[in-house]
Write an enzyme that holds these catalytic residues in place. Structure first.
Site, PDB file in Angstrom:
ATOM      1  N   LYS A  14       0.839  -1.216   0.000  1.00 57.13           N
ATOM      2  CA  LYS A  14       0.000   0.000   0.000  1.00 57.13           C
ATOM      3  C   LYS A  14       0.871   1.262   0.000  1.00 57.13           C
ATOM      4  O   LYS A  14       0.640   2.172  -0.786  1.00 57.13           O
ATOM      5  CB  LYS A  14      -0.937   0.022   1.226  1.00 57.13           C
ATOM      6  N   ARG A  89     -10.194   0.435   7.760  1.00 56.54           N
ATOM      7  CA  ARG A  89      -9.820  -0.936   8.101  1.00 56.54           C
ATOM      8  C   ARG A  89     -10.972  -1.703   8.742  1.00 56.54           C
ATOM      9  O   ARG A  89     -10.809  -2.874   9.065  1.00 56.54           O
ATOM     10  CB  ARG A  89      -8.652  -0.913   9.093  1.00 56.54           C
ATOM     11  N   ARG A 128      11.427  -5.959   5.784  1.00 52.13           N
ATOM     12  CA  ARG A 128      11.233  -4.556   6.177  1.00 52.13           C
ATOM     13  C   ARG A 128      11.709  -4.340   7.618  1.00 52.13           C
ATOM     14  O   ARG A 128      12.242  -3.292   7.956  1.00 52.13           O
ATOM     15  CB  ARG A 128       9.753  -4.174   6.023  1.00 52.13           C
ATOM     16  N   ARG A 134      10.787  -1.382  12.102  1.00 55.31           N
ATOM     17  CA  ARG A 134       9.461  -1.066  12.671  1.00 55.31           C
ATOM     18  C   ARG A 134       9.149  -2.020  13.809  1.00 55.31           C
ATOM     19  O   ARG A 134       9.270  -3.230  13.665  1.00 55.31           O
ATOM     20  CB  ARG A 134       8.393  -1.195  11.570  1.00 55.31           C
ATOM     21  N   ARG A 145      -1.318  -9.291  13.183  1.00 54.94           N
ATOM     22  CA  ARG A 145      -1.836  -8.313  12.213  1.00 54.94           C
ATOM     23  C   ARG A 145      -2.549  -9.012  11.054  1.00 54.94           C
ATOM     24  O   ARG A 145      -3.564  -8.521  10.556  1.00 54.94           O
ATOM     25  CB  ARG A 145      -0.697  -7.412  11.704  1.00 54.94           C
TER      26      ARG A 145
HETATM   27  P1  AMP Z   1       0.125   0.437   8.819  1.00 56.78           P
HETATM   28  O1  AMP Z   1       1.337   1.288   8.748  1.00 56.78           O
HETATM   29  O2  AMP Z   1      -0.986   0.908   7.906  1.00 56.78           O
HETATM   30  O3  AMP Z   1       0.437  -1.027   8.632  1.00 56.78           O
HETATM   31  O4  AMP Z   1      -0.459   0.582  10.304  1.00 56.78           O
HETATM   32  C1  AMP Z   1       0.286   0.177  11.419  1.00 56.78           C
HETATM   33  C2  AMP Z   1      -0.622   0.020  12.623  1.00 56.78           C
HETATM   34  O5  AMP Z   1      -1.267   1.269  12.910  1.00 56.78           O
HETATM   35  C3  AMP Z   1      -1.757  -0.982  12.473  1.00 56.78           C
HETATM   36  O6  AMP Z   1      -1.342  -2.307  12.742  1.00 56.78           O
HETATM   37  C4  AMP Z   1      -2.755  -0.447  13.506  1.00 56.78           C
HETATM   38  O7  AMP Z   1      -2.356  -0.788  14.810  1.00 56.78           O
HETATM   39  C5  AMP Z   1      -2.596   1.068  13.370  1.00 56.78           C
HETATM   40  N1  AMP Z   1      -3.522   1.610  12.348  1.00 56.78           N
HETATM   41  C6  AMP Z   1      -3.200   2.194  11.157  1.00 56.78           C
HETATM   42  N2  AMP Z   1      -4.290   2.560  10.477  1.00 56.78           N
HETATM   43  C7  AMP Z   1      -5.348   2.192  11.251  1.00 56.78           C
HETATM   44  C8  AMP Z   1      -6.762   2.272  11.078  1.00 56.78           C
HETATM   45  N3  AMP Z   1      -7.310   2.791   9.974  1.00 56.78           N
HETATM   46  N4  AMP Z   1      -7.544   1.783  12.089  1.00 56.78           N
HETATM   47  C9  AMP Z   1      -7.014   1.260  13.194  1.00 56.78           C
HETATM   48  N5  AMP Z   1      -5.697   1.134  13.411  1.00 56.78           N
HETATM   49  C10 AMP Z   1      -4.856   1.591  12.447  1.00 56.78           C
END
Ligand code: AMP
Length: 190
Positions: A14, A89, A128, A134, A145
Site C-alpha cells: 500500500k 480498516r 522490512r 518497525r 496483524r
Molecule cells: P500500517 O502502517 O498501515 O500497517 O499501520 C500500522 C498500525 O497502525 C496498524 O497495525 C494499527 O495498529 C494502526 N492503524 C493504522 N491505520 C489504522 C486504522 N485505519 N484503524 C485502526 N488502526 C490503524
C-alpha cells in the site's frame, strides 16, 4: 483527481504504490500508520494511546481513528484528490469515510485492492523489519496483524464491491506490471 482508497494486507505494498501514485498524479496522501508513528515519535497523548495497540498488532478504536482521519483530510489542499492508505480498516470506518466525504461534497472515488499471498507478505515484512526496524514487524506481531486483517478488514472488500468501486490487482511477481495495471485503471476512472 478523484480520491483513491488503497486496500490490502500488511506488506501488500500500500505504501509503496501510494508513493508512486502520489508522485505521478500529484495527489494528497494520508497514511494513517504514518500519522500514528509520527505521534508516537513526538510523544503526544495520541501517540501514547496508539503505541499499545500498534505494538500488539491491534487496531486503534474506530472513534479515535475517524476523528484523526477527518482532521488530517481537512488539513490537505482541496481539489487534488487524496489517496487513503491504511484507512478504512473496518466497516464502521468505511461508513464514516463515506459520510465524511459526502458532507464535504466529495466521494470515495475508486478502491484499489492489492492481493498478495501470505508467504510473500511474511517475507516482505520480515525484510522490512531488518531495513526499517518497525516495532510491529516481528513474526509474532505480524501473525496477529494478519489475523486482525482477515477478521476485521478483509470483509470490507465486499463492502467496496457493493459500492461499485472495487478494483483488484493480484501480485504476479513484478512491481512494474502491478504499477502499469494500476496506472491504467486510474486513468480509466479519471
Ligand atoms: P500500517 O502502517 O498501515 O500497517 O499501520 C500500522 C498500525 O497502525 C496498524 O497495525 C494499527 O495498529 C494502526 N492503524 C493504522 N491505520 C489504522 C486504522 N485505519 N484503524 C485502526 N488502526 C490503524
Amino acid at each position: 483527481m478523484k480520491n483513491i482508497i488503497i486496500f490490502g494486507a500488511p506488506g501488500s505494498g500500500k505504501g509503496t504504490y501510494s508513493d508512486e501514485i502520489v508522485a505521478k498524479y500529484n495527489m494528497g496522501h494520508i497514511s494513517t500508520g504514518d500519522v500514528l508513528r509520527s505521534e508516537i515519535k513526538n510523544g503526544t497523548e495520541l501517540g501514547n494511546i496508539a503505541k499499545g495497540y500498534i505494538d500488539n498488532g491491534q487496531l486503534i478504536p474506530d472513534e479515535l481513528m475517524i476523528d484523526i482521519l477527518a482532521k488530517t483530510y481537512d488539513a490537505l489542499p482541496k481539489g487534488q484528490g487524496v489517496i487513503f492508505d491504511g484507512f478504512p480498516r473496518t466497516i464502521a470506518q468505511a461508513e464514516a469515510l463515506k459520510t465524511m466525504l459526502a458532507e464535504r461534497g466529495d466521494d470515495m472515488g475508486m478502491m484499489i485492492e492489492l492481493v498478495v499471498g501470505e508467504d510473500v507478505l511474511m517475507a516482505r515484512l520480515l525484510n522490512r523489519a531488518k531495513e526499517q526496524g518497525r516495532a510491529d514487524d516481528n513474526e509474532e506481531t505480524i501473525k496477529k496483524r494478519f489475523e486482525v486483517y482477515h477478521n476485521q478488514t478483509a470483509p470490507l472488500a465486499d463492502w467496496f464491491e457493493k459500492e461499485g468501486i472495487r478494483n483488484t490487482f493480484t501480485w504476479k511477481g513484478s512491481k512494474e506490471t502491478m504499477l502499469s495495471e494500476i496506472f491504467a485503471a486510474i486513468e480509466n476512472n479519471a
